[in-house]
Design a protein around this motif. Structure first.
Motif, short mmCIF file in Angstrom:
data_model
loop_
_atom_site.label_atom_id
_atom_site.label_comp_id
_atom_site.label_asym_id
_atom_site.label_seq_id
_atom_site.Cartn_x
_atom_site.Cartn_y
_atom_site.Cartn_z
N PRO A 121 0.84 -1.20 0.00
CA PRO A 121 0.00 0.00 0.00
C PRO A 121 0.88 1.25 0.00
N GLY A 122 0.64 2.15 -0.93
CA GLY A 122 1.43 3.38 -1.00
C GLY A 122 2.72 3.25 -1.78
N SER A 123 2.94 2.11 -2.42
CA SER A 123 4.19 1.93 -3.18
C SER A 123 4.17 2.73 -4.49
N GLY A 124 3.01 3.23 -4.88
CA GLY A 124 2.93 4.06 -6.09
C GLY A 124 2.28 3.36 -7.27
N LYS A 125 1.51 2.32 -7.03
CA LYS A 125 0.90 1.56 -8.12
C LYS A 125 -0.03 2.44 -8.96
N GLY A 126 -0.96 3.11 -8.27
CA GLY A 126 -1.93 3.94 -8.99
C GLY A 126 -1.26 5.06 -9.76
N THR A 127 -0.28 5.69 -9.13
CA THR A 127 0.43 6.81 -9.76
C THR A 127 1.10 6.34 -11.05
N GLU A 227 8.71 4.47 3.97
CA GLU A 227 8.39 5.37 2.86
C GLU A 227 6.90 5.25 2.51
N ARG A 231 3.94 8.17 2.64
CA ARG A 231 3.13 8.50 1.45
C ARG A 231 1.64 8.36 1.76
N ARG A 235 -1.49 11.03 1.63
CA ARG A 235 -2.22 10.82 0.37
C ARG A 235 -3.42 11.77 0.26
N ALA A 276 10.81 1.14 -6.03
CA ALA A 276 9.78 2.18 -6.04
C ALA A 276 10.02 3.25 -4.98
N ARG A 278 12.15 5.57 -5.19
CA ARG A 278 12.71 6.77 -5.83
C ARG A 278 11.61 7.75 -6.23
N SER A 279 11.99 8.80 -6.91
CA SER A 279 10.98 9.80 -7.31
C SER A 279 10.03 9.20 -8.35
N VAL A 280 8.89 9.82 -8.51
CA VAL A 280 7.90 9.35 -9.49
C VAL A 280 8.53 9.24 -10.88
N VAL A 283 11.03 6.31 -11.09
CA VAL A 283 10.33 5.03 -11.13
C VAL A 283 9.74 4.83 -12.53
#
Ligand SMILES: Nc1ncnc2c1ncn2[C@@H]1O[C@H](COP(=O)(O)OP(=O)(O)O)[C@@H](O)[C@H]1O
Ligand SMILES: O=c1ccn([C@@H]2O[C@H](COP(=O)(O)OP(=O)(O)O)[C@@H](O)[C@H]2O)c(=O)[nH]1
Length: 298
Positions: A121-127, A227, A231, A235, A276, A278-280, A283
Motif C-alpha cells: 500500500p502506498g508503493s505508487g501503483k496507482g500513480t 516510505e 506517502r 495521500r 519504487a 525513488r521519485s515518481v 520510477v
C-alpha cells in the motif's frame, strides 16, 4: 421481432426497454447463416453466449464494431431462455477475444493482455498506472477503486466491502473477480493493468480458474514500509483506510498474504521488480523500459 439488427424474426419477446434486461438471461449471437428456424439449441455450434447484455454491447452491435469472428456482422441476437439449455456447449466465443464458458463465466483468449501491478500500500501503483495508460494504451483497472465504487453504488455487498477495507482485510475473491470481469467485458480495450490484485493465493488461483487469464507479467513496486507509510499518511484522498492503525494492518496483510503471490510469479519468471522508493519520474523511467521491451517481445 429483434429490434437490434434488421431482418431477423424470432419468436422470443425482446425486453421492452433495451439495456434493462433481467438476469440471468441467455443471448445468442449467431451468424446469419445459422439463424435457427426453431430454438433447437443442440444444432447450434457457433455463437456467443452472453450471461447478461449491456447497453454498450447493444450499441457496439448496432455499429457493427464487434468482430463477429468472420461473420461479417450478419448476426442476430436471440433471447432463448435459461442457461441450463446450453449444458452441451463447452465454450462459446464472442469475436476472437471474449469467451464465456458453459457456466457463464468470462474468460479471455490469447489476444487480451493482462499485467498485474502489485506492491505494498502506498508503493505508487496507482500513480504509475496513470503514466502507463498515457504512454502504452492500457486500461487501468484498480481493484480497490472498483470495490470503492461498488460501495458507493449501494450494492448489497457494500457494507461487507466497507468493513473489509476499514479493517485492511481482503474482500472475497468472488466479489472482486466479478467486478474485474465486468470492467473488462465493458471495455473496448484488450490490454489491462490490474492494479492491487491478486492480493493472496486464493485471489490468484480463483482468478486463473474463472477467467483462464495468465498475466503477461507482474510489475512489482518494491518500497520500504517507512516510505509507504509517509506517502499514505500524506495521500489526502479521504480514504477510510489511510490512518496509521489500518495502514499497519495492511502492511501485515501485504507481507503475509500478498508477497507469496509475488513469489509464486517470481518462480515462474514473471516478475519485473522495480525499486519504487525513488521519485515518481525515476520510477517511471524504469517502468518505461519494462513496457518498451515487453512491446518489442510481443
Ligand atoms: N515515487 C513517489 N515518490 C513520492 N510520492 C509518491 C510516489 N509515488 C506515489 N507517490 C504518492 O504516494 C501516495 C500513494 O501513491 P499511490 O499511487 O496512490 O499508491 P498505491 O496505489 O500503491 O497505494 C500518493 O499520494 C502519491 O501521490
Ligand atoms: O483485490 C483487492 C483490492 C483491494 N482490496 C481492499 O481494498 C483496500 C485498498 O486497496 P487499494 O489497492 O485501493 O489500496 P492500497 O492498499 O494498495 O493503497 C485493501 O486494503 C483491501 O481491503 C481487496 O480486498 N481486494
Amino acid at each position: 421481432m429483434c429490434p437490434v439488427l434488421p431482418s431477423v424474426a424470432v419468436n422470443v419477446p425482446w425486453p421492452t426497454r433495451p439495456g434493462v434486461i433481467s438476469f440471468p438471461s441467455i443471448f445468442l449471437l449467431l451468424p446469419h447463416s445459422l439463424q435457427p428456424q426453431t430454438h433447437n439449441t443442440s444444432q447450434i455450434r457457433n455463437f456467443v453466449l452472453v450471461h447478461s447484455i449491456t447497453r454498450r454491447i447493444i450499441v457496439q452491435l448496432r455499429q457493427k464494431r464487434v468482430d463477429t469472428n468472420g461473420y461479417c456482422g450478419r448476426c442476430c441476437i436471440i433471447r432463448v431462455g435459461l442457461r441450463q439449455s446450453f449444458h452441451h456447449v463447452p465454450s462459446v466465443i464472442w469475436g476472437s477475444e471474449w469467451c464465456l464458458d458453459a457456466n457463464g463465466s468470462l474468460s479471455i483468449e490469447k489476444k487480451v493482455k493482462v499485467v498485474f501491478v502489485l506492491g505494498g500500500p502506498g508503493s505508487g501503483k496507482g500513480t504509475q498506472c496513470a503514466n502507463i495508460v498515457e504512454h502504452f494504451g492500457y486500461t487501468h483497472l484498480s481493484a480497490g477503486d472498483l470495490l470503492r465504487a461498488e460501495i458507493k453504488s449501494g450494492s448489497e455487498n457494500g457494507t461487507m466491502i466497507q468493513n473489509m477495507i476499514t479493517e485492511g482485510k481482503i474482500v472475497p475473491s468472488e466479489v472482486t473477480i466479478k467486478l474485474l470481469q465486468r470492467a473488462m467485458l465493458e471495455s473496448e480495450n484488450d490490454k489491462f493493468l490490474i492494479d492491487g490484485f491478486p492480493r493472496n493465493e486464493e485471489n490468484r488461483a480463483a482468478f486463473e480458474r474463472v477467467t483462464k487469464i495468465v498475466p503477461e507479467f507482474v510489475l512489482f513496486f518494491d518500497c520500504a514500509e517507512e516510505e509507504m507509510e509517509l506517502r499514505l499518511l500524506n495521500r489526502n484522498q479521504g480514504r477510510v483506510d489511510d490512518n496509521i492503525e489500518t495502514i499497519r494492518k495492511r502492511f501485515k496483510v501485504f507481507v503475509e498474504s500478498s508477497l507469496p503471490v509475488i513469489e509464486y510469479y517470481s518462480s515462474r519468471g514473471k516478475v519485473r521488480k522495480i525499486d519504487a522508493g525513488r521519485s515518481v519520474e525515476e520510477v517511471f523511467e524504469a517502468v518505461k523500459s519494462i513496457f518498451s521491451s515487453a512491446t518489442v517481445v510481443a
